[in-house]
Design a protein around this motif. Sequence first.
Motif, PDB file in Angstrom:
ATOM      1  N   MET A   2       0.848  -1.183   0.000  1.00  0.00           N
ATOM      2  CA  MET A   2       0.000   0.000   0.000  1.00  0.00           C
ATOM      3  C   MET A   2       0.883   1.232   0.000  1.00  0.00           C
ATOM      4  SD  MET A   2      -2.970   1.060   2.697  1.00  0.00           S
ATOM      5  CE  MET A   2      -3.898  -0.411   2.321  1.00  0.00           C
ATOM      6  N   SER A   3       0.424   2.270  -0.677  1.00  0.00           N
ATOM      7  CA  SER A   3       1.136   3.534  -0.687  1.00  0.00           C
ATOM      8  C   SER A   3       0.531   4.475   0.336  1.00  0.00           C
ATOM      9  CB  SER A   3       1.050   4.170  -2.077  1.00  0.00           C
ATOM     10  OG  SER A   3       1.651   5.446  -2.087  1.00  0.00           O
ATOM     11  N   ASN A   4       1.358   5.338   0.887  1.00  0.00           N
ATOM     12  CA  ASN A   4       0.882   6.458   1.682  1.00  0.00           C
ATOM     13  C   ASN A   4       0.514   7.567   0.703  1.00  0.00           C
ATOM     14  OD1 ASN A   4       0.428   8.575   3.393  1.00  0.00           O
ATOM     15  ND2 ASN A   4       2.494   8.641   4.236  1.00  0.00           N
ATOM     16  N   LEU A   5      -0.776   7.808   0.489  1.00  0.00           N
ATOM     17  CA  LEU A   5      -1.228   8.737  -0.534  1.00  0.00           C
ATOM     18  C   LEU A   5      -1.475  10.141   0.004  1.00  0.00           C
ATOM     19  CD1 LEU A   5      -3.646   6.459  -2.575  1.00  0.00           C
ATOM     20  CD2 LEU A   5      -1.249   6.969  -2.994  1.00  0.00           C
ATOM     21  N   GLU A   6      -1.009  10.435   1.199  1.00  0.00           N
ATOM     22  CA  GLU A   6      -1.134  11.796   1.698  1.00  0.00           C
ATOM     23  C   GLU A   6      -0.343  12.736   0.813  1.00  0.00           C
ATOM     24  OE1 GLU A   6      -1.385  12.170   6.290  1.00  0.00           O
ATOM     25  OE2 GLU A   6       0.038  10.578   5.851  1.00  0.00           O
ATOM     26  N   THR A   7      -0.906  13.903   0.525  1.00  0.00           N
ATOM     27  CA  THR A   7      -0.226  14.868  -0.336  1.00  0.00           C
ATOM     28  C   THR A   7       0.863  15.637   0.395  1.00  0.00           C
ATOM     29  OG1 THR A   7      -1.921  16.517   0.152  1.00  0.00           O
ATOM     30  CG2 THR A   7      -2.244  15.138  -1.815  1.00  0.00           C
ATOM     31  N   ALA A   8       0.816  15.660   1.702  1.00  0.00           N
ATOM     32  CA  ALA A   8       1.844  16.341   2.485  1.00  0.00           C
ATOM     33  C   ALA A   8       2.309  15.422   3.601  1.00  0.00           C
ATOM     34  CB  ALA A   8       1.315  17.653   3.051  1.00  0.00           C
ATOM     35  N   PRO A   9       2.994  14.320   3.259  1.00  0.00           N
ATOM     36  CA  PRO A   9       3.396  13.362   4.288  1.00  0.00           C
ATOM     37  C   PRO A   9       4.384  13.970   5.260  1.00  0.00           C
ATOM     38  CG  PRO A   9       4.477  12.872   2.210  1.00  0.00           C
ATOM     39  CD  PRO A   9       3.476  13.950   1.918  1.00  0.00           C
ATOM     40  N   VAL A  10       4.244  13.569   6.515  1.00  0.00           N
ATOM     41  CA  VAL A  10       5.114  14.077   7.569  1.00  0.00           C
ATOM     42  C   VAL A  10       6.331  13.187   7.690  1.00  0.00           C
ATOM     43  CG1 VAL A  10       5.259  14.595  10.037  1.00  0.00           C
ATOM     44  CG2 VAL A  10       3.137  15.037   8.779  1.00  0.00           C
ATOM     45  N   GLU A  11       7.518  13.817   7.776  1.00  0.00           N
ATOM     46  CA  GLU A  11       8.726  13.018   7.959  1.00  0.00           C
ATOM     47  C   GLU A  11       8.825  12.582   9.410  1.00  0.00           C
ATOM     48  OE1 GLU A  11       9.876  17.317   8.654  1.00  0.00           O
ATOM     49  OE2 GLU A  11       8.614  16.188   7.271  1.00  0.00           O
ATOM     50  N   LEU A  56       2.817   6.515 -10.053  1.00  0.00           N
ATOM     51  CA  LEU A  56       2.246   7.435  -9.084  1.00  0.00           C
ATOM     52  C   LEU A  56       3.239   8.548  -8.756  1.00  0.00           C
ATOM     53  CD1 LEU A  56      -0.281   7.818  -7.250  1.00  0.00           C
ATOM     54  CD2 LEU A  56       1.045   6.690  -5.448  1.00  0.00           C
ATOM     55  N   PRO A  57       2.898   9.813  -9.000  1.00  0.00           N
ATOM     56  CA  PRO A  57       3.844  10.894  -8.707  1.00  0.00           C
ATOM     57  C   PRO A  57       4.115  11.008  -7.208  1.00  0.00           C
ATOM     58  CG  PRO A  57       2.090  11.646 -10.176  1.00  0.00           C
ATOM     59  CD  PRO A  57       1.663  10.314  -9.639  1.00  0.00           C
ATOM     60  N   ALA A  58       5.350  11.319  -6.871  1.00  0.00           N
ATOM     61  CA  ALA A  58       5.700  11.555  -5.470  1.00  0.00           C
ATOM     62  C   ALA A  58       5.219  12.932  -5.039  1.00  0.00           C
ATOM     63  CB  ALA A  58       7.208  11.449  -5.282  1.00  0.00           C
ATOM     64  N   PRO A  59       4.845  13.096  -3.766  1.00  0.00           N
ATOM     65  CA  PRO A  59       4.501  14.436  -3.274  1.00  0.00           C
ATOM     66  C   PRO A  59       5.703  15.369  -3.357  1.00  0.00           C
ATOM     67  CG  PRO A  59       3.871  12.721  -1.713  1.00  0.00           C
ATOM     68  CD  PRO A  59       4.735  12.070  -2.734  1.00  0.00           C
ATOM     69  N   VAL A  60       5.429  16.650  -3.284  1.00  0.00           N
ATOM     70  CA  VAL A  60       6.492  17.650  -3.246  1.00  0.00           C
ATOM     71  C   VAL A  60       7.153  17.620  -1.874  1.00  0.00           C
ATOM     72  CG1 VAL A  60       7.009  20.114  -3.401  1.00  0.00           C
ATOM     73  CG2 VAL A  60       5.299  19.085  -4.927  1.00  0.00           C
ATOM     74  N   LEU A  61       8.462  17.647  -1.864  1.00  0.00           N
ATOM     75  CA  LEU A  61       9.186  17.681  -0.592  1.00  0.00           C
ATOM     76  C   LEU A  61       8.951  19.008   0.119  1.00  0.00           C
ATOM     77  CD1 LEU A  61      12.486  16.077  -1.823  1.00  0.00           C
ATOM     78  CD2 LEU A  61      11.242  15.287   0.185  1.00  0.00           C
ATOM     79  N   PRO A  62       9.012  19.012   1.456  1.00  0.00           N
ATOM     80  CA  PRO A  62       8.886  20.283   2.178  1.00  0.00           C
ATOM     81  C   PRO A  62      10.045  21.211   1.843  1.00  0.00           C
ATOM     82  CG  PRO A  62       9.580  18.514   3.652  1.00  0.00           C
ATOM     83  CD  PRO A  62       9.215  17.862   2.354  1.00  0.00           C
ATOM     84  N   GLY A  63       9.851  22.493   2.090  1.00  0.00           N
ATOM     85  CA  GLY A  63      10.871  23.474   1.747  1.00  0.00           C
ATOM     86  C   GLY A  63      12.061  23.484   2.680  1.00  0.00           C
ATOM     87  N   THR A  64      12.002  22.744   3.770  1.00  0.00           N
ATOM     88  CA  THR A  64      13.112  22.656   4.716  1.00  0.00           C
ATOM     89  C   THR A  64      13.617  21.220   4.763  1.00  0.00           C
ATOM     90  OG1 THR A  64      11.561  22.255   6.516  1.00  0.00           O
ATOM     91  CG2 THR A  64      12.196  24.536   6.098  1.00  0.00           C
ATOM     92  N   ARG A  65      14.752  21.039   5.417  1.00  0.00           N
ATOM     93  CA  ARG A  65      15.311  19.696   5.546  1.00  0.00           C
ATOM     94  C   ARG A  65      14.381  18.823   6.384  1.00  0.00           C
ATOM     95  NH1 ARG A  65      20.492  18.703   4.290  1.00  0.00           N
ATOM     96  NH2 ARG A  65      20.608  17.020   5.827  1.00  0.00           N
TER      97      ARG A  65
END
Length: 339
Positions: free
Chosen positions: A1-10, A316-325
Amino acid sequence: MSNLETAPVEMTCCPTAATDAAGLKVQLLTSRDVPLGGPRAMTVHRTLPQRDRSLIGGWCFADHYGPQDVSVGDVPGMDVPPHPHIGLQTVSWLFSGEIEHRDTNGVHAMVRPGELNLMTAGNGIAHTEVSTPQTTVLHGVQLWVALPADAAGTHRDFAHYVPVPVERVGVTARVFLGELFGSRSSVDTFSPLLGAELVVDAGASITLDVDPVFEHGILVDAGALRIDNATEPLDVARTEMAYIGLGAEAIELTNTADEPARLIVLGGEPLGEDIIMWWNFVGRTHEEIVAAREEWMARSERFGQVHGYEGDVQHLPAPVLPGTRLKSRENVPGNAREH
Protein backbone atom coordinates in the motif's frame (compact mmCIF):
# COMPACT_ATOMS: atom_id res chain seq x y z
CA MET A 1 0.00 0.00 0.00
CA SER A 2 1.14 3.53 -0.69
CA ASN A 3 0.88 6.46 1.68
CA LEU A 4 -1.23 8.74 -0.53
CA GLU A 5 -1.13 11.80 1.70
CA THR A 6 -0.23 14.87 -0.34
CA ALA A 7 1.84 16.34 2.48
CA PRO A 8 3.40 13.36 4.29
CA VAL A 9 5.11 14.08 7.57
CA GLU A 10 8.73 13.02 7.96
CA MET A 11 9.55 10.85 10.97
CA THR A 12 12.85 10.24 12.73
CA CYS A 13 12.86 7.77 15.61
CA CYS A 14 15.51 7.92 18.31
CA PRO A 15 16.53 4.97 20.49
CA THR A 16 16.91 4.95 24.22
CA ALA A 17 17.67 2.30 26.79
CA ALA A 18 15.03 0.72 29.00
CA THR A 19 15.16 1.24 32.75
CA ASP A 20 14.36 -1.10 35.61
CA ALA A 21 10.90 -0.28 36.89
CA ALA A 22 7.84 -1.84 38.48
CA GLY A 23 4.16 -1.71 37.52
CA LEU A 24 2.62 -2.22 34.07
CA LYS A 25 2.01 0.96 32.07
CA VAL A 26 -0.10 1.20 28.91
CA GLN A 27 -0.32 4.07 26.42
CA LEU A 28 -3.50 4.41 24.36
CA LEU A 29 -2.92 5.31 20.70
CA THR A 30 -5.93 6.62 18.80
CA SER A 31 -6.08 6.42 15.02
CA ARG A 32 -6.62 9.18 12.49
CA ASP A 33 -8.67 8.70 9.35
CA VAL A 34 -6.78 8.97 6.05
CA PRO A 35 -8.43 8.74 2.60
CA LEU A 36 -6.64 6.23 0.39
CA GLY A 37 -6.66 8.32 -2.77
CA GLY A 38 -9.18 10.89 -4.03
CA PRO A 39 -12.65 12.01 -2.90
CA ARG A 40 -14.21 8.57 -3.55
CA ALA A 41 -11.42 6.79 -1.75
CA MET A 42 -11.63 4.15 0.91
CA THR A 43 -10.79 5.50 4.36
CA VAL A 44 -8.09 3.84 6.47
CA HIS A 45 -7.48 4.25 10.20
CA ARG A 46 -3.79 5.03 10.82
CA THR A 47 -2.31 4.34 14.26
CA LEU A 48 1.37 4.46 13.27
CA PRO A 49 3.19 6.76 12.90
CA GLN A 50 1.82 9.50 15.12
CA ARG A 51 3.20 12.30 17.22
CA ASP A 52 3.28 10.28 20.45
CA ARG A 53 4.63 7.03 19.00
CA SER A 54 6.53 6.55 15.74
CA LEU A 55 7.85 3.01 16.17
CA ILE A 56 7.00 -0.22 17.97
CA GLY A 57 10.15 -2.27 17.57
CA GLY A 58 10.76 -2.12 13.83
CA TRP A 59 7.05 -1.55 13.05
CA CYS A 60 6.79 1.95 11.61
CA PHE A 61 3.38 2.10 9.89
CA ALA A 62 -0.05 0.60 10.60
CA ASP A 63 -3.15 1.18 8.48
CA HIS A 64 -6.41 -0.56 9.41
CA TYR A 65 -9.30 -0.55 6.93
CA GLY A 66 -12.83 -1.93 6.58
CA PRO A 67 -15.04 -3.77 6.76
CA GLN A 68 -15.94 -1.87 3.59
CA ASP A 69 -18.55 -3.10 1.12
CA VAL A 70 -16.93 -2.38 -2.24
CA SER A 71 -19.52 -4.24 -4.32
CA VAL A 72 -22.03 -1.38 -4.43
CA GLY A 73 -22.07 2.38 -4.08
CA ASP A 74 -19.36 4.92 -4.74
CA VAL A 75 -16.43 3.21 -3.02
CA PRO A 76 -14.31 1.53 -5.72
CA GLY A 77 -12.22 -0.60 -3.39
CA MET A 78 -8.46 -0.63 -3.42
CA ASP A 79 -6.61 0.43 -6.56
CA VAL A 80 -3.11 1.69 -5.76
CA PRO A 81 -1.03 2.43 -8.90
CA PRO A 82 2.68 1.62 -9.24
CA HIS A 83 4.47 3.31 -6.35
CA PRO A 84 7.94 2.93 -4.79
CA HIS A 85 9.44 1.87 -1.46
CA ILE A 86 12.94 1.86 0.01
CA GLY A 87 14.33 0.73 3.36
CA LEU A 88 11.28 -1.21 4.57
CA GLN A 89 9.14 -4.32 4.32
CA THR A 90 5.40 -4.29 3.64
CA VAL A 91 3.22 -6.76 5.54
CA SER A 92 -0.23 -7.39 4.03
CA TRP A 93 -2.83 -9.19 6.16
CA LEU A 94 -6.53 -9.52 5.30
CA PHE A 95 -9.61 -10.46 7.30
CA SER A 96 -11.86 -10.55 4.22
CA GLY A 97 -11.61 -9.84 0.52
CA GLU A 98 -8.76 -10.41 -1.94
CA ILE A 99 -6.02 -8.12 -3.27
CA GLU A 100 -3.88 -8.65 -6.35
CA HIS A 101 -0.20 -7.76 -5.88
CA ARG A 102 2.31 -7.09 -8.66
CA ASP A 103 5.86 -5.82 -8.19
CA THR A 104 9.01 -5.00 -10.12
CA ASN A 105 10.64 -8.22 -9.00
CA GLY A 106 8.17 -10.01 -11.27
CA VAL A 107 5.98 -11.28 -8.43
CA HIS A 108 2.27 -11.65 -9.15
CA ALA A 109 0.44 -12.88 -6.04
CA MET A 110 -2.89 -12.73 -4.27
CA VAL A 111 -3.38 -11.48 -0.73
CA ARG A 112 -6.07 -13.57 0.97
CA PRO A 113 -7.46 -13.75 4.51
CA GLY A 114 -5.16 -15.55 6.94
CA GLU A 115 -2.20 -15.51 4.53
CA LEU A 116 0.89 -13.34 4.96
CA ASN A 117 2.38 -11.50 2.00
CA LEU A 118 5.66 -9.82 2.94
CA MET A 119 7.52 -7.69 0.39
CA THR A 120 11.07 -6.52 1.03
CA ALA A 121 11.83 -3.20 -0.65
CA GLY A 122 15.49 -2.96 0.31
CA ASN A 123 17.30 -0.58 -2.06
CA GLY A 124 14.17 -0.06 -4.14
CA ILE A 125 11.01 -1.71 -5.42
CA ALA A 126 7.67 -0.64 -6.88
CA HIS A 127 4.35 -2.47 -6.68
CA THR A 128 0.58 -2.24 -7.18
CA GLU A 129 -2.33 -3.38 -5.02
CA VAL A 130 -5.80 -3.87 -6.48
CA SER A 131 -8.82 -5.50 -4.86
CA THR A 132 -10.21 -8.19 -7.15
CA PRO A 133 -13.66 -8.10 -8.82
CA GLN A 134 -14.74 -11.02 -6.63
CA THR A 135 -14.22 -8.96 -3.48
CA THR A 136 -17.41 -7.74 -1.84
CA VAL A 137 -16.12 -6.73 1.61
CA LEU A 138 -12.56 -5.48 1.99
CA HIS A 139 -11.13 -5.61 5.49
CA GLY A 140 -7.58 -5.89 6.79
CA VAL A 141 -4.36 -4.20 7.84
CA GLN A 142 -1.33 -2.93 5.97
CA LEU A 143 1.84 -2.76 8.06
CA TRP A 144 5.42 -1.63 7.39
CA VAL A 145 8.65 -2.67 9.08
CA ALA A 146 11.69 -0.39 8.97
CA LEU A 147 14.81 -2.30 7.94
CA PRO A 148 17.91 -1.83 10.11
CA ALA A 149 20.73 0.13 8.49
CA ASP A 150 22.80 -2.93 7.61
CA ALA A 151 19.87 -4.40 5.67
CA ALA A 152 18.39 -1.23 4.17
CA GLY A 153 20.12 -1.79 0.83
CA THR A 154 19.27 -5.48 0.55
CA HIS A 155 17.82 -6.99 -2.62
CA ARG A 156 14.11 -6.95 -3.40
CA ASP A 157 12.29 -10.01 -2.13
CA PHE A 158 8.85 -11.48 -1.44
CA ALA A 159 7.58 -14.12 0.97
CA HIS A 160 4.22 -15.86 1.31
CA TYR A 161 3.25 -17.78 4.45
CA VAL A 162 0.04 -19.38 5.74
CA PRO A 163 0.20 -19.79 9.54
CA VAL A 164 -1.58 -22.74 11.11
CA PRO A 165 -4.19 -21.54 13.61
CA VAL A 166 -3.30 -22.25 17.24
CA GLU A 167 -6.15 -22.96 19.66
CA ARG A 168 -5.90 -22.04 23.33
CA VAL A 169 -8.65 -21.62 25.92
CA GLY A 170 -10.62 -18.57 24.81
CA VAL A 171 -8.45 -17.62 21.86
CA THR A 172 -7.38 -18.61 18.34
CA ALA A 173 -4.04 -17.24 17.14
CA ARG A 174 -2.42 -16.96 13.73
CA VAL A 175 1.24 -16.02 14.15
CA PHE A 176 2.55 -14.58 10.90
CA LEU A 177 5.88 -13.24 12.22
CA GLY A 178 7.92 -14.25 15.24
CA GLU A 179 6.60 -16.52 17.98
CA LEU A 180 3.59 -16.62 20.32
CA PHE A 181 1.66 -19.42 22.07
CA GLY A 182 4.38 -21.85 20.99
CA SER A 183 3.73 -21.13 17.30
CA ARG A 184 6.64 -19.78 15.25
CA SER A 185 6.50 -18.25 11.80
CA SER A 186 8.92 -19.64 9.23
CA VAL A 187 9.43 -16.18 7.68
CA ASP A 188 12.80 -14.62 8.47
CA THR A 189 13.00 -10.97 9.50
CA PHE A 190 15.91 -8.53 9.68
CA SER A 191 15.17 -7.58 13.29
CA PRO A 192 13.38 -9.50 16.08
CA LEU A 193 9.62 -9.07 15.52
CA LEU A 194 6.21 -10.40 16.48
CA GLY A 195 3.08 -10.21 14.36
CA ALA A 196 -0.11 -12.17 15.11
CA GLU A 197 -3.87 -12.11 14.70
CA LEU A 198 -5.86 -13.15 17.78
CA VAL A 199 -9.58 -13.91 17.92
CA VAL A 200 -10.71 -13.84 21.55
CA ASP A 201 -14.02 -15.41 22.55
CA ALA A 202 -16.76 -13.18 23.94
CA GLY A 203 -16.10 -12.53 27.61
CA ALA A 204 -12.86 -14.55 27.61
CA SER A 205 -9.71 -13.57 29.51
CA ILE A 206 -6.30 -14.60 28.19
CA THR A 207 -2.65 -14.04 29.05
CA LEU A 208 0.05 -13.33 26.49
CA ASP A 209 3.48 -14.47 27.63
CA VAL A 210 5.72 -11.98 25.83
CA ASP A 211 9.40 -11.17 25.50
CA PRO A 212 10.38 -8.42 27.99
CA VAL A 213 12.97 -6.99 25.56
CA PHE A 214 10.16 -6.23 23.08
CA GLU A 215 7.84 -3.28 22.81
CA HIS A 216 4.26 -4.30 21.98
CA GLY A 217 1.21 -2.81 20.34
CA ILE A 218 -2.28 -4.36 20.41
CA LEU A 219 -4.67 -3.06 17.74
CA VAL A 220 -8.39 -3.76 18.21
CA ASP A 221 -10.23 -4.61 15.00
CA ALA A 222 -13.48 -5.94 16.50
CA GLY A 223 -14.96 -6.34 19.95
CA ALA A 224 -13.79 -4.45 23.03
CA LEU A 225 -10.57 -5.06 24.92
CA ARG A 226 -9.50 -4.48 28.50
CA ILE A 227 -5.86 -4.60 29.61
CA ASP A 228 -6.34 -6.16 33.04
CA ASN A 229 -2.82 -5.91 34.45
CA ALA A 230 -2.25 -2.28 33.55
CA THR A 231 -1.55 0.12 36.42
CA GLU A 232 -5.23 0.94 36.03
CA PRO A 233 -7.30 -1.48 33.87
CA LEU A 234 -7.61 0.16 30.47
CA ASP A 235 -10.38 -0.24 27.91
CA VAL A 236 -9.33 -0.23 24.26
CA ALA A 237 -11.99 0.36 21.59
CA ARG A 238 -12.09 -0.58 17.93
CA THR A 239 -9.38 1.14 15.79
CA GLU A 240 -7.39 2.00 18.94
CA MET A 241 -4.01 0.52 19.83
CA ALA A 242 -2.61 -0.20 23.29
CA TYR A 243 1.15 0.34 23.55
CA ILE A 244 3.17 -1.57 26.17
CA GLY A 245 6.83 -0.69 26.53
CA LEU A 246 9.89 -2.67 27.48
CA GLY A 247 9.90 -5.02 30.46
CA ALA A 248 6.49 -6.72 30.21
CA GLU A 249 6.60 -10.50 30.60
CA ALA A 250 2.83 -11.04 30.48
CA ILE A 251 -0.10 -9.04 29.16
CA GLU A 252 -3.51 -9.95 30.57
CA LEU A 253 -6.45 -9.25 28.27
CA THR A 254 -10.24 -9.57 28.51
CA ASN A 255 -12.74 -9.27 25.70
CA THR A 256 -15.51 -7.28 27.37
CA ALA A 257 -17.85 -7.50 24.37
CA ASP A 258 -20.62 -10.04 23.77
CA GLU A 259 -19.02 -10.97 20.45
CA PRO A 260 -15.54 -12.27 19.52
CA ALA A 261 -12.77 -9.69 19.57
CA ARG A 262 -10.16 -9.61 16.83
CA LEU A 263 -6.75 -8.17 17.66
CA ILE A 264 -3.49 -7.59 15.84
CA VAL A 265 -0.49 -7.96 18.15
CA LEU A 266 2.75 -6.33 17.06
CA GLY A 267 6.07 -6.48 18.88
CA GLY A 268 9.78 -6.15 18.48
CA GLU A 269 13.06 -5.07 19.96
CA PRO A 270 13.60 -1.30 19.68
CA LEU A 271 15.23 -0.61 16.34
CA GLY A 272 18.08 1.19 18.10
CA GLU A 273 18.67 3.58 15.19
CA ASP A 274 17.47 6.95 13.99
CA ILE A 275 15.34 6.75 10.86
CA ILE A 276 13.54 9.24 8.66
CA MET A 277 10.24 8.15 7.15
CA TRP A 278 8.71 10.30 4.42
CA TRP A 279 6.00 9.20 1.98
CA ASN A 280 6.88 5.56 1.10
CA PHE A 281 10.56 5.82 1.98
CA VAL A 282 12.57 4.93 5.07
CA GLY A 283 16.12 6.31 5.18
CA ARG A 284 18.75 7.75 7.48
CA THR A 285 19.42 11.17 5.94
CA HIS A 286 17.58 13.97 4.18
CA GLU A 287 19.81 13.46 1.15
CA GLU A 288 18.90 9.77 0.91
CA ILE A 289 15.19 10.57 0.79
CA VAL A 290 15.69 13.33 -1.77
CA ALA A 291 17.72 11.03 -4.00
CA ALA A 292 15.11 8.27 -3.84
CA ARG A 293 12.35 10.70 -4.79
CA GLU A 294 14.36 12.07 -7.70
CA GLU A 295 15.15 8.58 -9.00
CA TRP A 296 11.51 7.54 -8.75
CA MET A 297 10.32 10.61 -10.62
CA ALA A 298 13.00 9.99 -13.26
CA ARG A 299 11.72 6.38 -13.64
CA SER A 300 15.10 5.01 -12.64
CA GLU A 301 15.83 1.31 -12.96
CA ARG A 302 16.51 1.42 -9.24
CA PHE A 303 12.77 0.78 -8.86
CA GLY A 304 12.05 -1.03 -12.12
CA GLN A 305 8.70 -1.32 -13.88
CA VAL A 306 5.50 -3.06 -12.81
CA HIS A 307 4.03 -5.17 -15.61
CA GLY A 308 0.38 -6.16 -15.93
CA TYR A 309 -1.26 -3.30 -14.04
CA GLU A 310 -4.26 -2.06 -16.03
CA GLY A 311 -5.01 1.23 -14.28
CA ASP A 312 -4.81 4.64 -15.89
CA VAL A 313 -1.90 5.87 -13.73
CA GLN A 314 1.22 3.84 -14.47
CA HIS A 315 3.60 5.84 -12.26
CA LEU A 316 2.25 7.44 -9.08
CA PRO A 317 3.84 10.89 -8.71
CA ALA A 318 5.70 11.56 -5.47
CA PRO A 319 4.50 14.44 -3.27
CA VAL A 320 6.49 17.65 -3.25
CA LEU A 321 9.19 17.68 -0.59
CA PRO A 322 8.89 20.28 2.18
CA GLY A 323 10.87 23.47 1.75
CA THR A 324 13.11 22.66 4.72
CA ARG A 325 15.31 19.70 5.55
CA LEU A 326 13.53 16.62 6.78
CA LYS A 327 13.85 16.75 10.55
CA SER A 328 14.14 14.10 13.18
CA ARG A 329 11.32 13.22 15.57
CA GLU A 330 12.15 11.74 18.95
CA ASN A 331 10.79 8.24 19.55
CA VAL A 332 11.60 6.98 23.01
CA PRO A 333 10.72 3.34 23.73
CA GLY A 334 8.53 3.25 26.81
CA ASN A 335 8.84 1.11 29.89
CA ALA A 336 6.13 -1.29 30.98
CA ARG A 337 6.96 -0.91 34.67
CA GLU A 338 6.49 2.05 36.95
CA HIS A 339 9.39 3.12 39.11
